[in-house]
Design a protein around this motif. Structure first.
Motif, mmCIF file in Angstrom:
data_model
loop_
_atom_site.group_PDB
_atom_site.id
_atom_site.type_symbol
_atom_site.label_atom_id
_atom_site.label_comp_id
_atom_site.label_asym_id
_atom_site.label_seq_id
_atom_site.Cartn_x
_atom_site.Cartn_y
_atom_site.Cartn_z
ATOM 1 N N TYR A 176 -12.896 20.234 -3.709
ATOM 2 C CA TYR A 176 -13.426 18.963 -4.205
ATOM 3 C C TYR A 176 -14.127 18.185 -3.103
ATOM 4 C CZ TYR A 176 -10.432 19.783 -8.224
ATOM 5 O OH TYR A 176 -9.837 20.318 -9.317
ATOM 6 N N ILE A 177 -15.102 17.425 -3.534
ATOM 7 C CA ILE A 177 -15.849 16.551 -2.639
ATOM 8 C C ILE A 177 -15.760 15.128 -3.196
ATOM 9 C CG2 ILE A 177 -18.131 16.000 -1.695
ATOM 10 C CD1 ILE A 177 -17.155 18.652 -0.653
ATOM 11 N N LEU A 178 -15.437 14.184 -2.332
ATOM 12 C CA LEU A 178 -15.496 12.772 -2.698
ATOM 13 C C LEU A 178 -16.883 12.285 -2.338
ATOM 14 C CD1 LEU A 178 -12.085 11.493 -1.341
ATOM 15 C CD2 LEU A 178 -12.805 11.560 -3.724
ATOM 16 N N SER A 179 -17.574 11.738 -3.295
ATOM 17 C CA SER A 179 -18.938 11.271 -3.071
ATOM 18 C C SER A 179 -18.980 9.747 -3.131
ATOM 19 C CB SER A 179 -19.886 11.832 -4.127
ATOM 20 O OG SER A 179 -19.856 13.230 -4.095
ATOM 21 N N PRO A 180 -19.451 9.104 -2.060
ATOM 22 C CA PRO A 180 -19.612 7.646 -2.127
ATOM 23 C C PRO A 180 -20.800 7.293 -3.018
ATOM 24 C CG PRO A 180 -20.372 8.459 -0.010
ATOM 25 C CD PRO A 180 -19.838 9.643 -0.772
ATOM 26 N N VAL A 181 -20.625 6.274 -3.842
ATOM 27 C CA VAL A 181 -21.667 5.829 -4.763
ATOM 28 C C VAL A 181 -21.776 4.321 -4.661
ATOM 29 C CG1 VAL A 181 -22.350 5.686 -7.195
ATOM 30 C CG2 VAL A 181 -21.177 7.727 -6.362
ATOM 31 N N LYS A 182 -22.989 3.833 -4.442
ATOM 32 C CA LYS A 182 -23.201 2.387 -4.449
ATOM 33 C C LYS A 182 -23.112 1.907 -5.896
ATOM 34 C CE LYS A 182 -26.379 -1.236 -3.094
ATOM 35 N NZ LYS A 182 -27.707 -1.573 -2.634
ATOM 36 N N ILE A 183 -22.282 0.892 -6.121
ATOM 37 C CA ILE A 183 -22.125 0.340 -7.463
ATOM 38 C C ILE A 183 -23.313 -0.580 -7.722
ATOM 39 C CG2 ILE A 183 -20.686 -1.068 -8.988
ATOM 40 C CD1 ILE A 183 -18.282 -0.178 -7.204
ATOM 41 N N GLU A 184 -24.237 -0.102 -8.559
ATOM 42 C CA GLU A 184 -25.423 -0.873 -8.906
ATOM 43 C C GLU A 184 -25.321 -1.251 -10.381
ATOM 44 O OE1 GLU A 184 -29.005 0.469 -6.383
ATOM 45 O OE2 GLU A 184 -27.997 2.326 -7.007
ATOM 46 N N PRO A 185 -24.707 -2.415 -10.642
ATOM 47 C CA PRO A 185 -24.441 -2.790 -12.036
ATOM 48 C C PRO A 185 -25.697 -3.065 -12.851
ATOM 49 C CG PRO A 185 -23.642 -4.466 -10.505
ATOM 50 C CD PRO A 185 -24.251 -3.385 -9.689
ATOM 51 N N LYS A 186 -25.599 -2.692 -14.139
ATOM 52 C CA LYS A 186 -26.677 -2.950 -15.092
ATOM 53 C C LYS A 186 -26.054 -3.485 -16.370
ATOM 54 C CE LYS A 186 -29.947 0.435 -13.378
ATOM 55 N NZ LYS A 186 -30.782 1.574 -13.685
ATOM 56 N N PRO A 187 -26.846 -4.177 -17.184
ATOM 57 C CA PRO A 187 -26.317 -4.663 -18.461
ATOM 58 C C PRO A 187 -25.819 -3.518 -19.333
ATOM 59 C CG PRO A 187 -28.418 -5.710 -17.967
ATOM 60 C CD PRO A 187 -28.229 -4.619 -16.949
ATOM 61 N N PHE A 188 -24.842 -3.806 -20.153
ATOM 62 C CA PHE A 188 -24.217 -2.835 -21.052
ATOM 63 C C PHE A 188 -25.265 -2.039 -21.828
ATOM 64 C CE2 PHE A 188 -22.247 -1.558 -25.038
ATOM 65 C CZ PHE A 188 -21.015 -1.085 -24.630
ATOM 66 N N GLU A 189 -26.281 -2.726 -22.335
ATOM 67 C CA GLU A 189 -27.305 -2.095 -23.174
ATOM 68 C C GLU A 189 -28.159 -1.090 -22.411
ATOM 69 O OE1 GLU A 189 -27.182 -5.534 -22.618
ATOM 70 O OE2 GLU A 189 -25.800 -5.795 -24.283
ATOM 71 N N GLU A 190 -28.202 -1.191 -21.087
ATOM 72 C CA GLU A 190 -29.039 -0.294 -20.281
ATOM 73 C C GLU A 190 -28.301 0.948 -19.801
ATOM 74 O OE1 GLU A 190 -31.155 -2.305 -17.145
ATOM 75 O OE2 GLU A 190 -31.615 -4.010 -18.455
ATOM 76 N N LYS A 191 -27.002 1.002 -20.012
ATOM 77 C CA LYS A 191 -26.212 2.155 -19.573
ATOM 78 C C LYS A 191 -25.903 3.061 -20.770
ATOM 79 C CE LYS A 191 -24.850 2.572 -15.956
ATOM 80 N NZ LYS A 191 -25.367 3.225 -14.768
ATOM 81 N N ARG A 192 -25.584 4.325 -20.490
ATOM 82 C CA ARG A 192 -25.293 5.296 -21.550
ATOM 83 C C ARG A 192 -23.812 5.685 -21.513
ATOM 84 N NH1 ARG A 192 -29.806 9.789 -20.416
ATOM 85 N NH2 ARG A 192 -28.710 10.884 -22.058
#
Length: 151
Positions: free
Chosen positions: A47-63
């Protein structure tokens, strides 16, 4: 779906392969010491832990998304993340499931539940869970670690 503090990850060892080794990794590597600019392997696993920048978007723009062969671990190490959750039994796929990278997307017809993760807390999404990551909300943003474990 499970939400808990990273110090308790070992309690869920029967839910996915090598959970005990992943828990030991976090016990030996405090969050504040992890390098945020690169992925890190978890010793004794593939397994690899991948860092991800949390770039929030409105609910309607996410899947809404889900996985059949993997369990997703989202661990906030800086800041706060809001996510959506709903059982797969309540959803209908909106596109074909992709074997690689093990992801399917779902219709945006139900609101689901909203989850807030603070630093040191994780959400564990099992194959029966559909989720919508990185939603907008008060104080959202930061960095999380993402790990896909075999279910």
């Amino acid at each position: 779906m499970i939400i808990d503090h990273i110090r308790n990850l070992g309690r869920y060892a029967r839910l996915f392969e090598d959970a005990d080794k992943i828990a030991a990794f976090f016990a030996e590597h405090p969050l504040e010491e992890l390098k945020l600019s690169q992925s890190c392997p978890v010793a004794g696993t593939d397994y690899i832990l991948s860092p991800v920048k949390i770039e929030p978007k409105p609910f309607e723009e996410k899947r809404w998304e889900g996985h059949r062969r993997h369990t997703d671990l989202h661990l906030v190490i800086r800041g706060r993340e809001y996510l959506g959750w709903i059982p797969v039994s309540e959803m209908k796929m909106s596109s074909d499931y992709a074997e690689e990278p093990d992801v399917g997307f779902f219709e945006d017809r139900l609101p689901g539940s909203r989850i807030s993760l603070e630093e040191g807390y994780f959400a564990l999404f099992l194959p029966e869970d559909i989720h919508k990551p990185m939603l907008s909300g008060e104080g959202s943003g930061g960095i999380k670690l993402l790990l896909k474990a075999r279910a």
